[in-house]
Design a protein around this motif. Sequence first.
Motif, PDB file in Angstrom:
ATOM      1  N   LEU A  26       0.815  -1.216   0.000  1.00 54.84           N
ATOM      2  CA  LEU A  26       0.000   0.000   0.000  1.00 54.84           C
ATOM      3  C   LEU A  26       0.850   1.269   0.000  1.00 54.84           C
ATOM      4  O   LEU A  26       0.374   2.341   0.327  1.00 54.84           O
ATOM      5  CB  LEU A  26      -0.957  -0.006   1.197  1.00 54.84           C
ATOM      6  N   GLY A  27       2.096   1.137  -0.372  1.00 54.06           N
ATOM      7  CA  GLY A  27       2.938   2.315  -0.556  1.00 54.06           C
ATOM      8  C   GLY A  27       3.673   2.778   0.686  1.00 54.06           C
ATOM      9  O   GLY A  27       4.023   3.951   0.785  1.00 54.06           O
ATOM     10  N   GLY A  28       3.882   1.891   1.641  1.00 54.66           N
ATOM     11  CA  GLY A  28       4.646   2.263   2.822  1.00 54.66           C
ATOM     12  C   GLY A  28       3.852   3.046   3.849  1.00 54.66           C
ATOM     13  O   GLY A  28       4.403   3.922   4.521  1.00 54.66           O
ATOM     14  N   ILE A  29       2.571   2.744   3.976  1.00 54.10           N
ATOM     15  CA  ILE A  29       1.746   3.418   4.968  1.00 54.10           C
ATOM     16  C   ILE A  29       2.218   3.056   6.376  1.00 54.10           C
ATOM     17  O   ILE A  29       2.986   2.119   6.569  1.00 54.10           O
ATOM     18  CB  ILE A  29       0.245   3.071   4.778  1.00 54.10           C
ATOM     19  N   SER A  30       1.746   3.796   7.369  1.00 55.60           N
ATOM     20  CA  SER A  30       2.178   3.560   8.748  1.00 55.60           C
ATOM     21  C   SER A  30       1.588   2.262   9.295  1.00 55.60           C
ATOM     22  O   SER A  30       0.605   1.727   8.769  1.00 55.60           O
ATOM     23  CB  SER A  30       1.730   4.721   9.643  1.00 55.60           C
ATOM     24  N   ARG A  31       2.178   1.775  10.376  1.00 51.43           N
ATOM     25  CA  ARG A  31       1.647   0.585  11.042  1.00 51.43           C
ATOM     26  C   ARG A  31       0.227   0.835  11.543  1.00 51.43           C
ATOM     27  O   ARG A  31      -0.629  -0.033  11.450  1.00 51.43           O
ATOM     28  CB  ARG A  31       2.542   0.188  12.214  1.00 51.43           C
ATOM     29  N   GLN A  32       0.019   2.026  12.092  1.00 48.50           N
ATOM     30  CA  GLN A  32      -1.313   2.362  12.602  1.00 48.50           C
ATOM     31  C   GLN A  32      -2.344   2.346  11.473  1.00 48.50           C
ATOM     32  O   GLN A  32      -3.431   1.807  11.627  1.00 48.50           O
ATOM     33  CB  GLN A  32      -1.304   3.721  13.276  1.00 48.50           C
ATOM     34  N   ARG A  33      -1.995   2.928  10.332  1.00 49.98           N
ATOM     35  CA  ARG A  33      -2.930   2.948   9.198  1.00 49.98           C
ATOM     36  C   ARG A  33      -3.156   1.534   8.679  1.00 49.98           C
ATOM     37  O   ARG A  33      -4.290   1.179   8.309  1.00 49.98           O
ATOM     38  CB  ARG A  33      -2.387   3.845   8.082  1.00 49.98           C
ATOM     39  N   THR A  34      -2.123   0.707   8.673  1.00 49.72           N
ATOM     40  CA  THR A  34      -2.282  -0.687   8.260  1.00 49.72           C
ATOM     41  C   THR A  34      -3.271  -1.394   9.177  1.00 49.72           C
ATOM     42  O   THR A  34      -4.157  -2.108   8.703  1.00 49.72           O
ATOM     43  CB  THR A  34      -0.924  -1.420   8.276  1.00 49.72           C
ATOM     44  N   TYR A  35      -3.144  -1.183  10.480  1.00 57.08           N
ATOM     45  CA  TYR A  35      -4.072  -1.788  11.438  1.00 57.08           C
ATOM     46  C   TYR A  35      -5.500  -1.306  11.184  1.00 57.08           C
ATOM     47  O   TYR A  35      -6.444  -2.096  11.195  1.00 57.08           O
ATOM     48  CB  TYR A  35      -3.654  -1.468  12.881  1.00 57.08           C
TER      49      TYR A  35
END
Length: 61
Positions: free
Chosen positions: A10-19
Amino acid sequence: MGAHEIRVRLGGISRQRTYQITSRVDFPKAIADLEQGKVWLARDVEGWIATHRAPLSESEA
């Protein structure tokens, strides 16, 4: 596919956004919950991405 691979895809999104994304009701269900975290079928995740995310422009690819 684990959370890290999803983040990269997803383009290197943050861990929080991944969650946040993987917790959505419309996101595919994990097939296993291992000690290192949940895992999803790559084809399910790729299908979700194709349906819910805008394609990257050539300058972003």
